[in-house]
Design a protein around this motif. Sequence first.
Motif, PDB file in Angstrom:
ATOM      1  N   ASP A 142      62.526  40.250  83.994  1.00  0.00           N
ATOM      2  CA  ASP A 142      62.822  40.356  85.173  1.00  0.00           C
ATOM      3  C   ASP A 142      61.824  41.217  86.636  1.00  0.00           C
ATOM      4  O   ASP A 142      62.174  40.100  87.681  1.00  0.00           O
TER       5      ASP A 142
ATOM      6  N   LEU B  82      65.274  56.228  85.452  1.00  0.00           N
ATOM      7  CA  LEU B  82      63.598  56.282  85.793  1.00  0.00           C
ATOM      8  C   LEU B  82      63.935  56.207  87.309  1.00  0.00           C
ATOM      9  O   LEU B  82      64.549  55.772  88.285  1.00  0.00           O
TER      10      LEU B  82
ATOM     11  N   GLY C 109      71.218  45.470  78.463  1.00  0.00           N
ATOM     12  CA  GLY C 109      70.886  45.376  79.346  1.00  0.00           C
ATOM     13  C   GLY C 109      72.014  44.021  80.626  1.00  0.00           C
ATOM     14  O   GLY C 109      72.790  43.988  79.936  1.00  0.00           O
ATOM     15  N   LEU C 110      71.778  42.955  80.994  1.00  0.00           N
ATOM     16  CA  LEU C 110      72.147  41.751  81.827  1.00  0.00           C
ATOM     17  C   LEU C 110      72.900  41.250  80.490  1.00  0.00           C
ATOM     18  O   LEU C 110      73.810  40.317  80.560  1.00  0.00           O
TER      19      LEU C 110
ATOM     20  N   VAL D 204      66.920  34.965  79.202  1.00  0.00           N
ATOM     21  CA  VAL D 204      67.111  35.844  77.858  1.00  0.00           C
ATOM     22  C   VAL D 204      65.515  35.624  77.704  1.00  0.00           C
ATOM     23  O   VAL D 204      64.646  36.722  77.498  1.00  0.00           O
TER      24      VAL D 204
ATOM     25  N   ILE E   4      73.153  31.683  74.208  1.00  0.00           N
ATOM     26  CA  ILE E   4      73.052  31.746  75.594  1.00  0.00           C
ATOM     27  C   ILE E   4      71.786  31.294  76.803  1.00  0.00           C
ATOM     28  O   ILE E   4      71.513  30.706  77.683  1.00  0.00           O
TER      29      ILE E   4
ATOM     30  N   GLY F 219      64.091  50.852  80.179  1.00  0.00           N
ATOM     31  CA  GLY F 219      65.008  49.778  80.288  1.00  0.00           C
ATOM     32  C   GLY F 219      65.381  48.394  79.060  1.00  0.00           C
ATOM     33  O   GLY F 219      64.376  49.044  78.204  1.00  0.00           O
TER      34      GLY F 219
ATOM     35  N   VAL G 113      62.588  47.409  83.351  1.00  0.00           N
ATOM     36  CA  VAL G 113      64.200  47.922  84.325  1.00  0.00           C
ATOM     37  C   VAL G 113      64.612  45.868  85.200  1.00  0.00           C
ATOM     38  O   VAL G 113      66.011  46.773  85.720  1.00  0.00           O
TER      39      VAL G 113
ATOM     40  N   ASP H  64      79.650  32.918  86.686  1.00  0.00           N
ATOM     41  CA  ASP H  64      79.807  34.068  85.929  1.00  0.00           C
ATOM     42  C   ASP H  64      80.813  34.915  87.064  1.00  0.00           C
ATOM     43  O   ASP H  64      81.581  35.315  86.995  1.00  0.00           O
TER      44      ASP H  64
ATOM     45  N   GLU I  44      66.611  54.290  79.144  1.00  0.00           N
ATOM     46  CA  GLU I  44      68.034  53.525  79.724  1.00  0.00           C
ATOM     47  C   GLU I  44      68.790  54.161  80.538  1.00  0.00           C
ATOM     48  O   GLU I  44      69.633  55.054  79.753  1.00  0.00           O
ATOM     49  N   LYS I  45      68.815  53.426  81.465  1.00  0.00           N
ATOM     50  CA  LYS I  45      70.212  54.495  82.732  1.00  0.00           C
ATOM     51  C   LYS I  45      70.641  53.855  82.619  1.00  0.00           C
ATOM     52  O   LYS I  45      71.984  55.061  82.374  1.00  0.00           O
ATOM     53  N   HIS I  46      71.993  53.654  81.190  1.00  0.00           N
ATOM     54  CA  HIS I  46      73.037  52.899  81.342  1.00  0.00           C
ATOM     55  C   HIS I  46      73.404  54.070  80.088  1.00  0.00           C
ATOM     56  O   HIS I  46      72.551  54.074  78.946  1.00  0.00           O
TER      57      HIS I  46
ATOM     58  N   ALA J 103      63.754  42.231  77.477  1.00  0.00           N
ATOM     59  CA  ALA J 103      62.898  42.321  77.285  1.00  0.00           C
ATOM     60  C   ALA J 103      62.037  43.897  76.517  1.00  0.00           C
ATOM     61  O   ALA J 103      61.143  43.663  76.136  1.00  0.00           O
TER      62      ALA J 103
ATOM     63  N   ARG K 183      81.519  33.960  77.289  1.00  0.00           N
ATOM     64  CA  ARG K 183      80.332  33.965  77.571  1.00  0.00           C
ATOM     65  C   ARG K 183      79.400  34.261  76.102  1.00  0.00           C
ATOM     66  O   ARG K 183      78.966  33.311  75.608  1.00  0.00           O
TER      67      ARG K 183
END
Length: 422
Positions: A387, A185, A149-150, A395, A63, A119, A205, A254, A142-144, A123, A159
């Motif tokens: 980011d 965080l 991440g993305l 990426v 990607i 995060g 993050v 996207d 990690e919050k999720h 990164a 994709r």
Amino acid sequence: MREKRIEKFANRCFGCSRKPCHFGCPLKNEIRDFIQLVKEKKIEDACAILDNTTVLPSICGRICPHEKQCQGSCIRGKRTRPVQIGRIEAYLGDYAIEHEIPLKKESSKGKGFHVAVVGGGPAGLTCAAFLAKQGVEVTIYEKHAYLGGLLQHGIPSFRLNKTLLKKEIRRILSLGIHVKLNQELGVHFDLNFLEKKYDAVFLAVGANHSKTLGIEGEELEGVYGGNELLENMDHPNYQGKIVAIIGGGDVAMDVARTIQRKKPKKVVVFYRRSEGEMPAEKVEIKHAKKEGIHFLFQAKPVRILGKEKVEKIEYVKTKYTEKKEMKKLTSIKGSEKKYKVDYVIRCLGSCLEDQIQNLNLTYTESGRIKIKENRQTSKRKIFAGGDCADTMHTVAWASQAGKEAAFEILDYLQKQKSKKRG
Ligand SMILES: Cc1cc2nc3c(=O)[nH]c(=O)nc-3n(C[C@H](O)[C@H](O)[C@H](O)COP(=O)(O)OP(=O)(O)OC[C@H]3O[C@@H](n4cnc5c(N)ncnc54)[C@H](O)[C@@H]3O)c2cc1C
């Protein structure tokens, strides 16, 4: 079959002494050298060369905007097609996963140190991996409920294959990295806690909060941020509805293509400049058109109309005026038009989320976390990258920021150690 094709790609490489592809790659992968090993059928050795500089080859090989990075610098590409570096990289990444070739620890320089990475995107994962390779004990917060991440919640699955992503992440974690999921965080813990508990902290993050349009009617029901829609998968029902996408970048493509798969009546992209100036990858625009997405070029939204819900979007046509050889985009007076829409999706770029903007750090004018050359923030123990702190949002660049930070953090930790000794 795939092996033969990859060999054929590799055999097109001239093996240039100046290796422009290496300099075109944000991660500075030793492309010429791993391609040479592929030519010699020494695949494990080629994987080892790649492992020295990246931990996301299966992902980046697929990607990265290769035409703007490594392949864009390939000498072959000056006359004909460049060497398909991305395809070769992805092959090697997949090979390492399939053959369970582990990432290797390189030294024990970092032994005894504990670092927190906040995060788990490219990164954060890369920083964690390069620290762990040097013997540092790393914990990712990690919050999720998942890492990536993305790569997981931004880039759509049409994709990027998410099973492959999970495998690449598993390979990284097998370096012995600890992970704390569902830990945000600013909600579940703060910087103070991390500063007390760890020798250093790396903030990775991201910046996945959609920017606002700054036009009337933005508060109406039916206006959404594209980044949040993709991240939270909290879509309204689009069936029979007309959806306006505002913006011309990769996120806009996207989002448009994701919504198109949810069977709306129509998806229309409004972009204020000409088609040739769209920042989105050409191939993505081509796919979007093929999938039936409509485009209005040189069309700048100025107002969203409706009583409570979105009903229409008002836009003006734009033109270029030349002043002292400078092309300037201006709105054409009297060209206002209204377009009936049910939803408006903002895809005009992204910024830091609120709780990251309130960490009591120093921020840049454009709203990112301000960092020094060594990636240190205004707080001594805290470093940042990707980011949330950098300007190149891909990426590979985020991953490079993570790698750089790992070496800067290691340097910082060792200096702290010798200060204590001295
Ligand atoms: C829709 C979309 C498509 C893209 N397509 C491409 C592409 O094709 N090619 C390409 O090269 N680049 C692409 N990019 C850009 C690329 O994905 C980013 O530049 C890259 O992911 C940035 O990495 P990062 O680690 O800095 O941030 P992120 O990937 O955003 O990761 C940040 C991580 O931090 C976590 N986090 C956030 N806040 C907190 C908190 N308070 N506490 C704990 N954890 C937190 C997040 O959940 C996430 O896991 C795309 C971006 C988007 C939005």
